[in-house]
Design a protein around this motif. Structure first.
Motif, PDB file in Angstrom:
ATOM      1  N   TYR A  42       0.846  -1.198   0.000  1.00  0.00           N
ATOM      2  CA  TYR A  42       0.000   0.000   0.000  1.00  0.00           C
ATOM      3  C   TYR A  42       0.882   1.248   0.000  1.00  0.00           C
ATOM      4  N   PRO A  43       0.320   2.364  -0.474  1.00  0.00           N
ATOM      5  CA  PRO A  43      -0.990   2.525  -1.087  1.00  0.00           C
ATOM      6  C   PRO A  43      -0.926   2.197  -2.577  1.00  0.00           C
ATOM      7  N   LEU A 298      -8.746  -0.204  -1.794  1.00  0.00           N
ATOM      8  CA  LEU A 298      -7.426   0.058  -1.225  1.00  0.00           C
ATOM      9  C   LEU A 298      -6.349  -0.790  -1.904  1.00  0.00           C
ATOM     10  N   ARG A 337      -7.815   7.754  -3.144  1.00  0.00           N
ATOM     11  CA  ARG A 337      -7.894   6.480  -3.873  1.00  0.00           C
ATOM     12  C   ARG A 337      -9.002   6.529  -4.924  1.00  0.00           C
ATOM     13  N   TYR A 736      -8.142  -0.652   8.797  1.00  0.00           N
ATOM     14  CA  TYR A 736      -7.277  -0.785   7.630  1.00  0.00           C
ATOM     15  C   TYR A 736      -6.406  -2.033   7.749  1.00  0.00           C
ATOM     16  N   TYR A 740      -0.986  -1.156   5.844  1.00  0.00           N
ATOM     17  CA  TYR A 740      -1.584  -0.055   5.090  1.00  0.00           C
ATOM     18  C   TYR A 740      -0.834   1.248   5.338  1.00  0.00           C
ATOM     19  N   ASN A 742      -0.702   5.488   3.440  1.00  0.00           N
ATOM     20  CA  ASN A 742      -1.165   6.371   2.368  1.00  0.00           C
ATOM     21  C   ASN A 742      -0.029   7.206   1.790  1.00  0.00           C
TER      22      ASN A 742
END
Length: 877
Positions: A42-43, A298, A337, A736, A740, A742
């Motif tokens: 991720y992300p 995700l 996203r 999440y 995870y 971002n």
């Protein structure tokens, strides 16, 4: 009779119950074997950092910046199964000039329509070993899909790779080798997209059998368990080449990989596809393959198809659409996203020029009638004109016929039994010689094996505009023949010493939603045997006739041991799956108008026991079935060579009516090798948007909107939208997944451009070879180039691996042609699981570059260390 209200209530009760049962089933798992992991990644990497796509992303970002939340979510999902003219129909944003996008099967032609061409299947195209034909078929497919108003062509298929010889959909791809698949896929993509149609490479990844592939009420989809090196060197290879060709869309497979469903496998989508391979287009689910909402988003899924939940569709329930709107408002799904998903879809739309004068759909995949319901999945639907019967065939029958002809593969030809004399007296046996007596399109999605077999069954099929059968071709030639339309030997055939017997036999397979003669997609009842007890038919004919020619229409390898060595069986031709052009294309070969030039795109064994046990079909298990790829790199010819098993016919085998020599080869170093590729280019800029959660009002239903029940919409009731927005301001947080983040990553060392680090595709060596027709009639040859890694390296590698091929023009007797081939850095590399990069294991080592007409007849070797080539050396296998 149920009213709409009572039926709705009844279905909702059933749906709720099934959801509960489904939850129990899907949560019951069988442990994935140790060592097979799906690490989190991720992300989702933002799209737009490739310069070739920057202008399309700029245009898309301007639109996305002005879309409402509901408009964004409407674009990322389908409106529901049977809720439009096409097999998949996205939502629209008409205020911004964005129409619904039409997504339509299939790889060999526009499915479930009219006035289209039923092209030869992918496996037939692979058997031509002709790059020009691969591209020309792609252009023709693109023209037909565009002519029908299809935005997104759901092809080509390069997965399954063909690991399992009995796999149901192997025939949709181009052969049991990643390089053959890669050329077939990438050249199809380039052809289709040259006319503005978005191509979809599928199915990512390791979807190697039909049974138990889908998540259902009973069990989770099968888990394909494979190691990182095998994934990169075999199964990901053709996808990398497709991405390098600029493919606009990727379809995820139904199955899981290492325990994680492909539609929400963050390592596969985010890590491999979007970061390492630099994919700039959009990722869609296969139909009803999505099994979650926020989790799949995700993990990198951009488009849900056809939009419904996977358990029981057609009830107006969706993981996305209104639920995705809710997920953004309540803070579960980061707006970042969603913005990237929408931008990817619209950038692809711009990249293919579909914002300018692109035709709307003029057909309906749900009916052949001129008028009908606009939304067939609804209980009550407005009606109108749904089919305009637009003819898109053009002159495409010519390229279809050329492919079918040049794919015909001559396996055996004792005493020059072929070609046939013009005045030959023929006795023709087998129902495969003539059209289906019930009608050429009488079986939905070709879900039967009656008459001439031109394609397998399932969503990869198309309707025939006509079928030119072998019997039609014999009639057109005025041939002297008697036809016995049966798969049992007739008692009244009256054999004569001057007769030549033509025996037409088949082996079929398809997609698992249709079971044909006990075969649920995969060949389970028939195994690798001919269908309709045709081994006995051949034996019986061979007992009465002294000159027997066997013609096989097949989806893949078939066992021949019961009859191949019978003295009467003089010749064997594999005509693969020729589509609508089954007759004249074959007759041209039978009667010697052309010399056969097809070569096998797979190995034909002497027994199923020739294969490793791990490539057998996996049967039902309570919980998630486990399919562990323990054979690693050793599938098809790689396995046969490693185990020193002599097959009946080797990968690449194919005879002609003439002979060829390969000589005067040369090898030239172009790009000096290093152990690892040069440093990858850095990512470019990507669109930036506000990450603030939009106001709930962007999700309110429009005033006076006429809703269609079961149709999927992206809006929420005001109370629902307000309630979701209120949650975002509380301490409640979405759980999440592990790992995870971002924070955008710079990308792995193996990436850097579409397809991976661009240096991987640098030509390391140019190779040329002179091909000479040493026979007495004209014909075409295929030069196949295989690489053998140096001895003593620390990596286990197959003895030889296909890396390139070229086909000559038609060469007259005695004529020659110089063919140019190449070996890239990637061709000489292996995937190092430790450094997570492609490495050349021995830069100074002597890589053997072998050239010949088949994988087991390689008599010409060039050495990278010596820079010289030798003829007449012993084949490495």
């Amino acid at each position: 009779m149920y009213t709409v209200t009572t039926l709705s209530a009844f279905l909702l009760v059933i749906f709720s119950t099934c959801q509960f049962v489904s939850g129990i089933a899907i949560n019951k798992r069988i442990a994935v074997p140790a060592g097979y992991v799906a690490p989190p990644y991720y992300p989702t990497p933002h799209g737009g950092w490739i310069s070739d796509w920057s202008e399309s992303y700029r245009k898309a970002s301007l639109l996305v910046s002005n879309l409402t939340l509901a408009e964004k979510t409407n674009i990322t999902a389908g409106s529901g199964i049977f809720m439009g003219r096409c097999v998949g129909n996205t939502g629209s944003a008409l205020r911004a000039g964005i129409p619904q996008l039409c997504l339509q099967d299939g790889p060999l032609g526009v499915r479930n329509t009219d006035h289209n061409t039923a092209f030869p299947a992918g496996i037939t195209v692979g058997a031509t070993w002709d790059k020009d034909l691969m591209h020309r078929r792609g252009v023709a497919l693109g023209e037909e899909f565009r002519g029908k108003g299809v935005n997104v062509y759901l092809g080509p298929s390069v997965g399954p790779l063909g690991r399992k010889p009995r796999g149901g959909r192997n025939w949709e791809g181009f052969g049991a080798d990643p390089v053959l698949q890669a050329f077939g896929g990438s050249l199809t993509i380039e052809g289709v997209q040259s006319v503005g149609v978005i191509a979809t490479i599928k199915h990512l990844i390791a979807n190697e059998q039909e049974m138990y592939r889908m998540y259902s009420l009973v069990q989770p989809g099968i888990s394909s368990n494979l190691d990182d090196r095998t994934l990169h060197e075999l199964y990901l290879w053709p996808f990398a080449e497709g991405v390098r060709s600029g493919v606009g869309a990727v379809m995820m497979a139904y199955n899981a990989v290492n325990g994680s469903a492909n539609s929400q496998n963050s390592y596969i989508i985010n890590g491999l596809l979007k970061d390492e391979l630099g994919f700039q287009g959009f990722v869609m689910s296969d139909w009803l393959a999505q099994i979650s909402g926020v989790a799949s988003a995700l993990s990198g899924l951009d488009m849900s198809m056809p939009g419904d939940v996977h358990t029981i569709p057609l009830l107006g329930n969706s993981y996305w659409m209104y639920e995705q709107t809710r997920s953004v408002l309540n803070g579960s799904l980061p707006l970042d996203r969603l913005n990237d998903a929408v931008t990817r879809i619209l950038a692809t739309w711009f990249q293919l020029g579909q914002d300018q004068n692109y035709p709307p759909p003029n057909f309906d995949t749900n009916t052949q009638d001129a008028e009908g319901p606009l939304y067939p999945g609804a209980l009550v639907s407005p009606s109108g004109v749904v089919n305009q019967f637009v003819d898109v065939q053009g002159t495409h029958a010519e390229v279809a016929r050329e492919i079918a002809r040049d794919a015909v593969t001559l396996l055996k030809n004792s005493n020059n039994a072929l070609p046939l004399k013009p005045n030959a007296t023929l006795k023709v046996f087998g129902t495969d010689a003539e059209k289906n007596p019930d009608g050429i399109n009488s079986c939905s999605d070709q879900g039967c094996n009656k008459g001439t077999l031109g394609m397998g069954w399932g969503s990869g099929s198309a309707r025939y505009p006509f079928m030119d059968s072998p019997i039609d071709a014999l009639n057109a030639r005025g041939a002297s023949y008697q036809f016995f339309n049966t798969d049992s030997f007739p008692s009244n055939s009256d054999p004569s010493a001057n007769d030549t017997a033509l025996v037409f036999v088949t082996a079929d397979s398809g997609e698992n939603y249709i079971t044909v003669e006990g075969n649920p997609g995969d060949r389970t009842s028939a195994n690798l045997n001919l269908w309709h007890n045709c081994d006995k038919l051949i034996q019986d004919v061979a007992a009465k006739y002294s000159n027997v020619i066997v013609i096989i229409h097949t989806v893949g390898p078939v066992l021949m041991e019961a009859w191949i060595d019978l003295p009467s069986v003089k010749a064997v031709l594999v005509a693969h799956l020729p589509g609508q052009e089954a007759g004249n294309s074959l007759a041209q070969v039978l009667f010697g108008d052309v010399s056969p030039s097809g070569h096998l795109p797979y190995t034909i064994p002497t027994s199923e026991s020739n294969y490793p046990a791990s490539v057998s079909l996996v049967n039902f298990e309570v919980g998630q079935p486990q399919d562990t790829f323990s054979e690693g790199l050793y599938i098809d010819y790689r396995h046969f060579n490693k185990e020193n098993i002599t097959p009946r016919y080797a990968f690449g085998h194919g005879l002609g009516y003439t002979t060829f020599s390969f000589s005067n080869a040369s090898i030239t170093s172009i790009t000096p090798l290093t152990a690892t590729p040069p440093t990858r280019p850095a990512k470019g800029e990507t669109p930036a948007y506000s990450t603030s959660i939009p106001p709930a009002s962007e999700a309110y239903w429009p005033d006076n909107f006429n809703r269609i029940w079961r149709y999927l919409y992206s809006w929420l009731e005001k109370s629902d939208a307000d309630a979701a927005a209120a949650v975002a301001n509380t301490s409640a947080k979405y759980p999440y997944p592990d790992g995870y983040s971002n924070e955008q990553k710079p990308g792995p060392a193996a990436g850097g451009a579409q397809g991976g680090n661009p240096a991987l595709f640098d030509t390391a060596y140019d190779v040329s070879v002179t091909v000479t027709n040493t026979g007495t009639v004209s014909g075409r040859a295929v030069a196949q180039l295989y690489v053998q890694f140096p001895p003593g390296i620390t990596f286990d590698t197959p003895i030889i691996q296909l890396r390139d091929f070229e086909k000559t023009d038609v060469l007259e007797a005695g004529a020659s042609q110089v063919l140019s081939l190449r070996v890239t850095r990637k061709d000489l590399s292996v995937w190092d699981v430790v450094s997570q990069n492609w490495v050349v294991p021995d830069v100074a080592g002597d890589y053997g570059v072998w050239i010949g007409g088949a994988s087991d007849t390689l008599g010409l070797r060039c050495g990278t260390q010596t820079g010289s080539c030798e003829e007449g050396v012993a084949s490495p296998v």
